[in-house]
Design a protein around this motif. Structure first.
Motif, PDB file in Angstrom:
ATOM      1  N   TRP A 175      86.146 143.442  58.668  1.00 35.88           N
ATOM      2  CA  TRP A 175      86.243 142.003  58.903  1.00 35.88           C
ATOM      3  C   TRP A 175      85.013 141.357  59.521  1.00 35.88           C
ATOM      4  N   PRO A 176      84.301 142.016  60.421  1.00 36.87           N
ATOM      5  CA  PRO A 176      83.112 141.325  60.968  1.00 36.87           C
ATOM      6  C   PRO A 176      82.117 140.924  59.876  1.00 36.87           C
ATOM      7  N   ALA A 177      81.874 141.791  58.902  1.00 35.94           N
ATOM      8  CA  ALA A 177      80.932 141.440  57.821  1.00 35.94           C
ATOM      9  C   ALA A 177      81.528 140.361  56.926  1.00 35.94           C
ATOM     10  N   ILE A 178      82.827 140.442  56.655  1.00 33.11           N
ATOM     11  CA  ILE A 178      83.462 139.414  55.824  1.00 33.11           C
ATOM     12  C   ILE A 178      83.366 138.052  56.514  1.00 33.11           C
TER      13      ILE A 178
ATOM     14  N   THR B 253      73.983 141.711  53.875  1.00 36.94           N
ATOM     15  CA  THR B 253      74.954 142.377  53.006  1.00 36.94           C
ATOM     16  C   THR B 253      76.221 141.535  52.994  1.00 36.94           C
ATOM     17  N   LEU B 254      76.813 141.378  51.836  1.00 37.12           N
ATOM     18  CA  LEU B 254      78.032 140.577  51.753  1.00 37.12           C
ATOM     19  C   LEU B 254      79.240 141.409  52.147  1.00 37.12           C
ATOM     20  N   GLY B 255      80.082 140.831  52.997  1.00 36.16           N
ATOM     21  CA  GLY B 255      81.348 141.483  53.319  1.00 36.16           C
ATOM     22  C   GLY B 255      82.298 141.347  52.142  1.00 36.16           C
ATOM     23  N   ARG B 256      83.119 142.341  51.958  1.00 34.92           N
ATOM     24  CA  ARG B 256      84.073 142.326  50.839  1.00 34.92           C
ATOM     25  C   ARG B 256      85.352 142.989  51.271  1.00 34.92           C
ATOM     26  N   LEU B 257      86.406 142.690  50.556  1.00 34.59           N
ATOM     27  CA  LEU B 257      87.635 143.449  50.735  1.00 34.59           C
ATOM     28  C   LEU B 257      87.434 144.820  50.111  1.00 34.59           C
TER      29      LEU B 257
ATOM     30  N   SER C 151      84.684 133.078  49.364  1.00 30.16           N
ATOM     31  CA  SER C 151      86.055 133.368  49.778  1.00 30.16           C
ATOM     32  C   SER C 151      86.420 134.716  49.201  1.00 30.16           C
ATOM     33  N   VAL C 152      86.635 135.693  50.078  1.00 32.13           N
ATOM     34  CA  VAL C 152      86.964 137.027  49.546  1.00 32.13           C
ATOM     35  C   VAL C 152      88.342 137.031  48.882  1.00 32.13           C
ATOM     36  N   LEU C 153      89.122 135.979  49.103  1.00 31.32           N
ATOM     37  CA  LEU C 153      90.417 135.862  48.417  1.00 31.32           C
ATOM     38  C   LEU C 153      90.323 135.077  47.119  1.00 31.32           C
TER      39      LEU C 153
ATOM     40  N   GLU D  17      74.576 143.882  44.725  1.00 27.61           N
ATOM     41  CA  GLU D  17      75.023 145.068  45.459  1.00 27.61           C
ATOM     42  C   GLU D  17      76.003 145.873  44.611  1.00 27.61           C
ATOM     43  N   GLN D  18      76.822 145.156  43.842  1.00 30.00           N
ATOM     44  CA  GLN D  18      77.795 145.835  42.987  1.00 30.00           C
ATOM     45  C   GLN D  18      77.592 145.377  41.557  1.00 30.00           C
TER      46      GLN D  18
END
Lengths: 398, 398
Positions: free
Chosen positions: A67-70, B384-388, A76-78, B199-200
């Motif tokens: 979560w810190p990186a998100i 770096t992008l945060g992701r689920l 929007s990761v959703l 990154e992906q």
């Protein structure tokens, strides 16, 4: 709600992402983890579409360490959506809530999303399904009623302010005319924010236009001519939603959307028309989506408030609130302090909050001091431009 | 030159500014202060124009305390120019040097400026005026021969790489087609740099086009269609200097300049044509001048090297060199280490260094690993992008 058995919660995003939308999501996630009354937190994939299609992501299963990186990432990761919703969609959503024992619903977005929150809470009531629907404010446009400002706006303002500063530096070094397109649809908050980029009288932006006032092209041309005659250069900030005196976007290409028509190349069209009218070469810049996604310049205040809005939403739902939106209330301006309150969504949805009349510049170069004092604490650190102490007009030596 | 009496020095900037041009200037200033052989350092206001008009600024009089902030600021505190120069201009400049007892001349810029440096050193020799003319490299386009890379380029690369990352995040959240215009004129260095944003496998940019290869519109359309069919979205990076198979900029509006014609709305024209061809709505972004002025994302390596190029130029002039350009030589890639050398300006001027054939992607999605290894150490920290952790394709629950 200690009287209730453990229930599940759900979060969905609506509308365009911002640099801090994922921070609100992280706030919701961490507060849900902290609340024993909540079993599982689901995320709706792709906004309202995910709620209709039953496409849920189990956010409680997501490792805490992610979560810190998100929270620092834009977008929007959703996912999100801009879908127009009909009554049948709300029936569908209510069934989904019942099926998954979801009692706590968090909808993060702007006016459209708040309208959805209101309708969803009404649909639940109509089916006698007890649910607690909370709106979490989010829009870079800052056009939501009932809150001092909206998460997402300070970061977008910080981006555009620096963009105009930096473009101004370039323009000072290699003079010309540059038209910069600023986000904001039909609200001038972000355009007005660029006025705070000015440190000295001859700094960019030299002209800032707000969509709250129609702008005859002839007036823009004469404003530009006058700046150019004085400085030999001109940087102009224009809101993407600016219309001319005929309520048309100056001949720009337009895309029809579910909201007002959106000009696609406003700055370019204006630069070409200025070039032709004044016989000066002009160029245009359209930072566009960077305005709402430039995480490197996210405002620290904005990141913190967005997260806190998410946390406050969860606490409010568990306190039994519904059909309310979390609001930011400014407790003190210097030092800046905010508290988080609630407003009935009824008072928010379906309206847009205009840029205050009193703050609209009398001249397109002058920021209202009240507006500047209001905005300044939200922005975080602003880079000051280094300059030669000597006059920018060089002495003729020798 | 211990044999010479104390002389004066002069610095002038040419061409478009960068995020680190003022850092090179600060390096020149601090090294001139440190050198007892130099009396006064003058700056030419407005580049070559200042040299012709005798518009000089006494940089030795500028308080030392101002330079750290100037070194961090984009643009050029001296101004710049893109003027085409004729023989009479060089006579004029040589007279100015003589009149002010200026023996050390530092010209910071790209190909055009190096050509000016060569001609100025020849004009001095023709008049038997002993002067030491040193070129200091600067261009975001990275198209100068004789140096591993040019100051300005790493910062512009870092900006565009982040821009594509952030726009990609937004596009993933709210899918569609977005065309992003990247600086670089007819050199693909900056466009290629955006490939390192990925990154992906499904990350933006999904398609990157380099101006070294003509691009039939039909090919772009079929590339976009194929990405869109697979991902439901597409982000495309196109260099501003990209031409189609007829060597035309796809119907974009064009400005005639002293260099090649410059397309003014390439990304917009491409997005409109894609929209029409594929029946998908598409938009465009043109960060434009932000690409060379976005000081908030200046590369730390670039800032340090730009400054060191300035210092090295002063030391070289005092060592009696002339008609040479400071070059950056990569001594080691991991850990990255650079040394500063000199190349004859004759070998640099009037040529442009193309993006290496071997590094041109076989497919518009694939960065050459050699190019990535070459570029990576120059960029500094990349967000770096945060992701689920969960699949971006949500599980169908319930």
């Amino acid at each position: 709600m200690t009287k209730m058995p453990r229930s599940n919660a759900l979060v969905a995003h609506g509308g365009g992402p911002t640099a801090v939308l994922n921070a609100s999501l992280a706030g919701i996630v961490e507060e849900c983890h902290a609340q024993p009354g909540i079993a599982t937190l689901y995320g709706a994939a792709g906004g309202a579409a995910g709620l209709i299609a039953d496409a849920l992501i189990d956010l409680s299963a997501e490792p805490i360490a992610n979560w810190p990186a998100i929270a620092q990432s834009p977008g929007s990761v959703l996912g999100s959506s801009r879908q127009d919703l009909v009554d049948a969609d709300f029936d569908q959503m209510t069934k989904l809530l019942q099926r998954h024992n979801i009692r706590y619903v968090f909808l993060t977005g702007g006016n459209g999303t708040m309208r959805m929150a209101l309708r969803l809470s009404e649909a639940c009531r109509a089916r006698n399904y007890e649910a607690f629907v909370i709106g979490v404010p989010k829009t870079i446009d800052n056009d939501l009623y009932g809150t001092d400002h909206t998460p997402g706006f300070p970061s977008a303002a910080r981006f555009f302010l620096h963009a105009l500063k930096f473009i101004g530096s370039d323009n000072r070094a290699l003079p010309g005319v540059t038209v910069v397109e600023v986000l904001g649809r039909d609200a001038g908050w972000l355009s007005a924010a660029t006025l705070l980029a000015r440190e000295q009288e001859d700094d960019a932006p030299h002209l800032v236009y707000l969509p709250e006032r129609p702008l005859p092209f002839s007036r823009m041309a004469s404003d530009v001519e006058s700046v150019y005659r004085r400085l030999g250069r001109a940087v102009i900030a224009v809101c993407e939603g600016q219309l001319d005196e005929n309520h048309e976007p100056f001949g720009a290409d337009v895309r029809r959307t579910s909201r007002a028509p959106l000009a696609l190349n406003l700055a370019h069209v204006l630069s070409m028309r200025l070039s032709k009218e004044l016989g000066i070469s002009a160029r245009s810049e359209k930072p566009g989506l960077l305005g709402r996604s430039f995480a490197s310049l996210a405002s620290p205040v904005d990141l913190a408030e967005a997260r806190e809005c998410g946390r406050a939403a969860v606490r409010s739902a568990l306190a039994g609130e519904t059909a309310v939106m979390v609001s930011i209330e400014r407790a003190s301006n210097a030092p800046y302090q905010a508290v988080f309150g609630l407003v009935p969504i009824q008072d928010v949805s379906g309206r847009t909050r205009p840029f205050p009349e009193a703050w609209i510049p009398a001249h397109p170069t002058l920021a209202s001091p009240d507006f500047a004092a209001w905005l300044d604490p939200l922005l975080g650190p602003i880079q000051t431009l280094g300059r030669l102490q000597q006059s920018p007009t060089p002495r003729q030596s020798g």
